[in-house]
Design a protein around this motif. Structure first.
Motif, PDB file in Angstrom:
ATOM      1  N   LYS A   1       0.848  -1.194   0.000  1.00 55.01           N
ATOM      2  CA  LYS A   1       0.000   0.000   0.000  1.00 55.01           C
ATOM      3  C   LYS A   1       0.883   1.242   0.000  1.00 55.01           C
ATOM      4  O   LYS A   1       2.087   1.168   0.149  1.00 55.01           O
ATOM      5  CB  LYS A   1      -0.882  -0.013   1.242  1.00 55.01           C
ATOM      6  CG  LYS A   1      -1.698  -1.268   1.384  1.00 55.01           C
ATOM      7  CD  LYS A   1      -3.128  -0.955   1.239  1.00 55.01           C
ATOM      8  CE  LYS A   1      -3.899  -2.239   1.486  1.00 55.01           C
ATOM      9  NZ  LYS A   1      -4.990  -2.440   0.694  1.00 55.01           N
TER      10      LYS A   1
ATOM     11  N   GLU B   1       5.898  -4.822  -7.568  1.00 52.81           N
ATOM     12  CA  GLU B   1       5.154  -5.643  -6.611  1.00 52.81           C
ATOM     13  C   GLU B   1       3.647  -5.471  -6.793  1.00 52.81           C
ATOM     14  O   GLU B   1       2.891  -6.425  -6.678  1.00 52.81           O
ATOM     15  CB  GLU B   1       5.584  -5.290  -5.187  1.00 52.81           C
ATOM     16  CG  GLU B   1       6.973  -5.753  -4.866  1.00 52.81           C
ATOM     17  CD  GLU B   1       7.413  -5.389  -3.470  1.00 52.81           C
ATOM     18  OE1 GLU B   1       6.541  -5.229  -2.584  1.00 52.81           O
ATOM     19  OE2 GLU B   1       8.633  -5.268  -3.240  1.00 52.81           O
ATOM     20  N   GLU B   2       3.209  -4.262  -7.082  1.00 51.88           N
ATOM     21  CA  GLU B   2       1.785  -4.008  -7.307  1.00 51.88           C
ATOM     22  C   GLU B   2       1.290  -4.740  -8.559  1.00 51.88           C
ATOM     23  O   GLU B   2       0.211  -5.297  -8.561  1.00 51.88           O
ATOM     24  CB  GLU B   2       1.516  -2.513  -7.420  1.00 51.88           C
ATOM     25  CG  GLU B   2       1.561  -1.782  -6.104  1.00 51.88           C
ATOM     26  CD  GLU B   2       0.523  -2.269  -5.126  1.00 51.88           C
ATOM     27  OE1 GLU B   2      -0.678  -2.341  -5.491  1.00 51.88           O
ATOM     28  OE2 GLU B   2       0.901  -2.597  -3.998  1.00 51.88           O
ATOM     29  N   LYS B   3       2.103  -4.730  -9.619  1.00 48.85           N
ATOM     30  CA  LYS B   3       1.707  -5.427 -10.849  1.00 48.85           C
ATOM     31  C   LYS B   3       1.594  -6.929 -10.605  1.00 48.85           C
ATOM     32  O   LYS B   3       0.694  -7.581 -11.116  1.00 48.85           O
ATOM     33  CB  LYS B   3       2.719  -5.152 -11.959  1.00 48.85           C
ATOM     34  CG  LYS B   3       2.555  -3.805 -12.589  1.00 48.85           C
ATOM     35  CD  LYS B   3       3.521  -3.624 -13.745  1.00 48.85           C
ATOM     36  CE  LYS B   3       3.364  -2.267 -14.388  1.00 48.85           C
ATOM     37  NZ  LYS B   3       4.288  -2.090 -15.514  1.00 48.85           N
ATOM     38  N   LYS B   4       2.535  -7.478  -9.829  1.00 49.14           N
ATOM     39  CA  LYS B   4       2.491  -8.902  -9.514  1.00 49.14           C
ATOM     40  C   LYS B   4       1.208  -9.247  -8.768  1.00 49.14           C
ATOM     41  O   LYS B   4       0.580 -10.261  -9.020  1.00 49.14           O
ATOM     42  CB  LYS B   4       3.694  -9.310  -8.671  1.00 49.14           C
ATOM     43  CG  LYS B   4       4.972  -9.386  -9.441  1.00 49.14           C
ATOM     44  CD  LYS B   4       6.117  -9.810  -8.531  1.00 49.14           C
ATOM     45  CE  LYS B   4       7.437  -9.766  -9.253  1.00 49.14           C
ATOM     46  NZ  LYS B   4       8.565 -10.112  -8.347  1.00 49.14           N
ATOM     47  N   LYS B   5       0.815  -8.403  -7.830  1.00 49.00           N
ATOM     48  CA  LYS B   5      -0.397  -8.650  -7.060  1.00 49.00           C
ATOM     49  C   LYS B   5      -1.634  -8.616  -7.957  1.00 49.00           C
ATOM     50  O   LYS B   5      -2.540  -9.414  -7.802  1.00 49.00           O
ATOM     51  CB  LYS B   5      -0.560  -7.606  -5.960  1.00 49.00           C
ATOM     52  CG  LYS B   5       0.370  -7.815  -4.803  1.00 49.00           C
ATOM     53  CD  LYS B   5       0.140  -6.780  -3.731  1.00 49.00           C
ATOM     54  CE  LYS B   5       1.090  -6.952  -2.586  1.00 49.00           C
ATOM     55  NZ  LYS B   5       0.895  -5.931  -1.543  1.00 49.00           N
ATOM     56  N   LYS B   6      -1.664  -7.702  -8.917  1.00 49.47           N
ATOM     57  CA  LYS B   6      -2.818  -7.606  -9.820  1.00 49.47           C
ATOM     58  C   LYS B   6      -2.897  -8.805 -10.748  1.00 49.47           C
ATOM     59  O   LYS B   6      -3.975  -9.253 -11.105  1.00 49.47           O
ATOM     60  CB  LYS B   6      -2.758  -6.309 -10.618  1.00 49.47           C
ATOM     61  CG  LYS B   6      -3.103  -5.104  -9.783  1.00 49.47           C
ATOM     62  CD  LYS B   6      -3.185  -3.864 -10.610  1.00 49.47           C
ATOM     63  CE  LYS B   6      -3.563  -2.691  -9.729  1.00 49.47           C
ATOM     64  NZ  LYS B   6      -3.749  -1.462 -10.498  1.00 49.47           N
TER      65      LYS B   6
ATOM     66  N   ILE C   1      -1.935 -11.826  -9.999  1.00 50.17           N
ATOM     67  CA  ILE C   1      -2.344 -12.968  -9.192  1.00 50.17           C
ATOM     68  C   ILE C   1      -3.858 -12.939  -8.965  1.00 50.17           C
ATOM     69  O   ILE C   1      -4.524 -13.965  -8.988  1.00 50.17           O
ATOM     70  CB  ILE C   1      -1.592 -13.004  -7.834  1.00 50.17           C
ATOM     71  CG1 ILE C   1      -0.122 -13.292  -8.093  1.00 50.17           C
ATOM     72  CG2 ILE C   1      -2.195 -14.034  -6.905  1.00 50.17           C
ATOM     73  CD1 ILE C   1       0.757 -13.162  -6.876  1.00 50.17           C
ATOM     74  N   ASP C   2      -4.408 -11.742  -8.790  1.00 53.68           N
ATOM     75  CA  ASP C   2      -5.858 -11.612  -8.517  1.00 53.68           C
ATOM     76  C   ASP C   2      -6.651 -11.874  -9.711  1.00 53.68           C
ATOM     77  O   ASP C   2      -6.988 -12.353 -10.485  1.00 53.68           O
ATOM     78  CB  ASP C   2      -6.194 -10.202  -8.025  1.00 53.68           C
ATOM     79  CG  ASP C   2      -5.577  -9.920  -6.669  1.00 53.68           C
ATOM     80  OD1 ASP C   2      -5.271 -10.874  -5.942  1.00 53.68           O
ATOM     81  OD2 ASP C   2      -5.405  -8.737  -6.355  1.00 53.68           O
TER      82      ASP C   2
END
Length: 58
Positions: A2, A50-55, A57-58
């Motif tokens: 965040k 890191e934000e792109k990786k999280k998106k 995965i979702d």
């Protein structure tokens, strides 16, 4: 990650001496971490990766 995590990452690498000079240059109108551009960009790019990786995965 965040926005608060990004702020913490900047705070960990903060340089008080540079921050003081940067604030003085801007007539003490803003608060600075004292990070030079290459270091600040590196931290920010890691945040974005890191934000792109999280998106993905979702």
């Amino acid at each position: 990650m965040k926005i608060n995590d990004l702020k913490e990452a900047f705070a960990e690498k903060a340089n008080a001496d540079n921050a003081q000079h940067m604030a003085k240059y801007m007539r003490n109108q803003f608060v600075f971490y004292g990070l030079k551009t290459p270091e600040r960009k590196n931290i920010y790019h890691q945040f974005l990766k890191e934000e792109k990786k999280k998106k993905q995965i979702d």
